[in-house]
Design a protein around this motif. Structure first.
Motif, PDB file in Angstrom:
ATOM      1  N   ILE A 216       0.825  -1.202   0.000  1.00  0.00           N
ATOM      2  CA  ILE A 216       0.000   0.000   0.000  1.00  0.00           C
ATOM      3  C   ILE A 216       0.867   1.263   0.000  1.00  0.00           C
ATOM      4  O   ILE A 216       1.662   1.486   0.909  1.00  0.00           O
ATOM      5  N   ASP A 217       0.703   2.127  -1.014  1.00  0.00           N
ATOM      6  CA  ASP A 217       1.400   3.407  -1.051  1.00  0.00           C
ATOM      7  C   ASP A 217       0.882   4.328   0.055  1.00  0.00           C
ATOM      8  O   ASP A 217      -0.318   4.342   0.367  1.00  0.00           O
ATOM      9  N   HIS A 218       1.797   5.131   0.640  1.00  0.00           N
ATOM     10  CA  HIS A 218       1.372   6.055   1.697  1.00  0.00           C
ATOM     11  C   HIS A 218       2.269   7.285   1.791  1.00  0.00           C
ATOM     12  O   HIS A 218       2.226   8.026   2.772  1.00  0.00           O
ATOM     13  N   GLU A 236      10.721   7.170   0.418  1.00  0.00           N
ATOM     14  CA  GLU A 236      11.551   6.295  -0.411  1.00  0.00           C
ATOM     15  C   GLU A 236      10.627   5.399  -1.234  1.00  0.00           C
ATOM     16  O   GLU A 236       9.397   5.499  -1.148  1.00  0.00           O
ATOM     17  N   VAL A 237      11.239   4.530  -2.025  1.00  0.00           N
ATOM     18  CA  VAL A 237      10.476   3.604  -2.863  1.00  0.00           C
ATOM     19  C   VAL A 237      11.025   2.197  -2.685  1.00  0.00           C
ATOM     20  O   VAL A 237      12.241   1.986  -2.735  1.00  0.00           O
ATOM     21  N   THR A 248       4.420  -3.533  -8.744  1.00  0.00           N
ATOM     22  CA  THR A 248       4.688  -2.099  -8.911  1.00  0.00           C
ATOM     23  C   THR A 248       5.564  -1.583  -7.776  1.00  0.00           C
ATOM     24  O   THR A 248       5.659  -2.193  -6.702  1.00  0.00           O
ATOM     25  N   ASP A 249       6.212  -0.437  -8.020  1.00  0.00           N
ATOM     26  CA  ASP A 249       6.964   0.221  -6.960  1.00  0.00           C
ATOM     27  C   ASP A 249       6.020   0.593  -5.820  1.00  0.00           C
ATOM     28  O   ASP A 249       4.857   0.953  -6.060  1.00  0.00           O
ATOM     29  N   ASN A 250       6.535   0.522  -4.613  1.00  0.00           N
ATOM     30  CA  ASN A 250       5.760   0.894  -3.430  1.00  0.00           C
ATOM     31  C   ASN A 250       6.311   2.218  -2.886  1.00  0.00           C
ATOM     32  O   ASN A 250       7.448   2.290  -2.432  1.00  0.00           O
ATOM     33  N   LYS A 251       5.499   3.274  -2.969  1.00  0.00           N
ATOM     34  CA  LYS A 251       5.899   4.604  -2.509  1.00  0.00           C
ATOM     35  C   LYS A 251       5.584   4.720  -1.015  1.00  0.00           C
ATOM     36  O   LYS A 251       4.416   4.734  -0.634  1.00  0.00           O
ATOM     37  N   GLN A 252       6.645   4.797  -0.207  1.00  0.00           N
ATOM     38  CA  GLN A 252       6.444   4.667   1.233  1.00  0.00           C
ATOM     39  C   GLN A 252       7.292   5.643   2.042  1.00  0.00           C
ATOM     40  O   GLN A 252       8.087   6.406   1.493  1.00  0.00           O
TER      41      GLN A 252
END
Length: 324
Positions: A216-218, A236-237, A248-252
Motif C-alpha cells: 500500500i502506497d502512503h 523512499e520507494v 509495482t513500486d511501493n511509494k512509502q
C-alpha cells in the motif's frame, strides 16, 4: 479486538523481562536488544553478537528477542541491555521523554547510523485494500507491543484521518510473522511493519500459493506527519519485485536506524564495539543485505537524531566521516 490468539503485552515481552542486567558489559557480558524474529534487527544482531564474542577477549554477547525499538529503549533505560537497535523516531522520543517515555527519559546515545527502515503496509489483492483509508472496517495489525512499528503505524493512521480505536473491525498487535500467518489463514486483512528490505515475513506472504501481495502506497502522508512529529521521516520507494508477486513500486515512508548505548558506557568499550562493527560490516552484510547500507557517508548528526556518545563522535571523525 478480534479473536486472533496472541500473547499479552507481558507475555510478548517475556523473553525480554528475563534479560540479565548486563548493560555495561559487566562480568564480560553484553546483552543486545534487537527485535522480532521476522525482521532485520534480530539476524543482524545475532551476527554482531558473534563478532563481539569472537573479537573482544573475555566478552560474551547475547541477543535478546524484543518487540523492537520502544522495548529496546525501555530496557536500555532500565540498564538491562547494553547495546540496542532502534529507529530514530523512537530514540528521539526516548531521549526527550515524550510519548511512551513521558516522565522517563532514556539516556541513550547514538554510536552509528546503520541503514534505513521502511514502513511497509501489506495486504493482498483479494481484500480490495489499495490505500490506508480503504482499511476502514477491516482487520489490521499495527505491530508488536514495544515496537516502533506501532508508533509509526499509529501516526500514519492518524495522518490518513482514521481513528485506530474506532475505525477498524479489529486492531491486533502482532509480529510480522504472526501477521503473515493470520493473513494466510483469512483472519487478518492488512498489517504494518517497519524494517529493512526484504523482510522474511513479507517474502513468505508473497510466496504463498494463491496469494497476490498488495503493498500500500502512503508517501502522501509523510509531510503531515513530519509537520507534527519533526523531520525524522522521509519518502523512499521499495522497487517492484522486491517481494514475490510485487508488480509495482511501493511509494512509502522511511526512517533511519541507529545503534545506541547508554551515555555512561565507558569510552573504551564504545570504541571497541564500533571498531569491531565497522571492520566487520561485510560479515554483517552476508547475514542481511541491508547491512550493506552501513556506510561512512551515512554517519550524520542529523540522521542520528539523538546526541552521539562522545567516543562514537571521536571514532567517526577519526575515520573520516563528515558528521555535519
Amino acid at each position: 479486538m478480534g479473536s486472533i490468539p496472541r500473547r499479552s503485552v507481558l507475555a510478548a515481552a517475556g523473553i525480554v523481562l528475563a534479560a540479565p542486567r548486563m548493560a555495561r558489559a559487566q562480568g564480560g557480558q553484553l546483552a543486545i536488544g534487537t527485535g522480532t524474529t521476522g525482521g532485520v534487527y534480530y539476524p543482524v544482531g545475532g551476527a554482531l553478537a558473534n563478532m563481539i564474542s569472537r573479537g573482544i577477549p573475555g566478552m560474551s554477547a547475547t541477543v535478546e528477542v524484543t518487540g523492537g525499538s520502544v522495548g529496546n529503549l525501555q530496557l536500555l533505560g532500565a540498564n538491562r541491555v547494553g547495546l540496542i537497535f532502534s529507529q530514530v523516531d523512537a530514540a528521539v522520543d526516548a531521549v526527550r521523554g515524550n510519548d511512551r517515555f513521558k516522565g522517563r527519559p532514556v539516556p541513550a546515545r547514538a554510536i552509528a547510523v546503520i541503514y534505513t527502515n521502511r514502513m511497509q503496509v501489506v495486504s493482498t489483492v483479494a481484500t480490495g485494500i489499495k490505500s490506508i483509508p480503504d482499511m476502514k472496517g477491516k482487520r489490521i495489525s499495527t505491530g508488536a507491543p514495544g515496537s516502533a512499528t506501532e508508533v509509526m503505524a499509529l501516526r500514519l493512521i492518524e495522518a490518513a484521518g482514521l481513528d485506530p480505536a474506532k475505525d477498524f473491525r479489529a486492531r491486533e498487535r502482532l509480529s510480522p510473522a504472526e501477521s503473515t500467518n493470520a493473513v494466510k489463514d483469512g483472519k487478518l486483512d492488512a498489517y504494518f511493519f517497519v524494517s529493512g528490505i526484504p523482510t522474511s515475513a513479507i517474502t513468505d506472504l508473497g510466496a504463498s500459493p494463491g496469494v497476490e501481495i498488495q503493498m500500500i502506497d502512503h508517501d502522501t502522508y509523510t509531510a503531515k506527519i513530519v509537520e507534527k512529529y519533526g523531520p525524522v521521516y522521509f519518502n523512499e520507494v521499495i522497487p517492484a519485485g522486491t517481494y514475490p508477486g510485487q508488480k509495482t513500486d511501493n511509494k512509502q515512508m522511511s526512517v533511519a536506524n541507529v545503534l545506541a548505548v547508554r551515555e555512561d558506557m565507558p569510552a573504551d568499550m564504545v570504541t571497541k564495539l564500533l571498531r569491531l562493527t565497522w571492520e566487520g560490516r561485510e560479515e554483517l552484510a552476508r547475514t542481511h543485505a541491508e547491512a550493506r547500507n552501513f556506510k561512512l557517508e551515512g554517519q550524520k548528526t542529523a540522521a542520528a537524531g539523538i546526541p552521539w556518545h562522545p567516543a562514537a563522535e571521536a571514532f567517526w571523525r577519526e575515520t573520516g566521516a563528515n558528521l555535519g
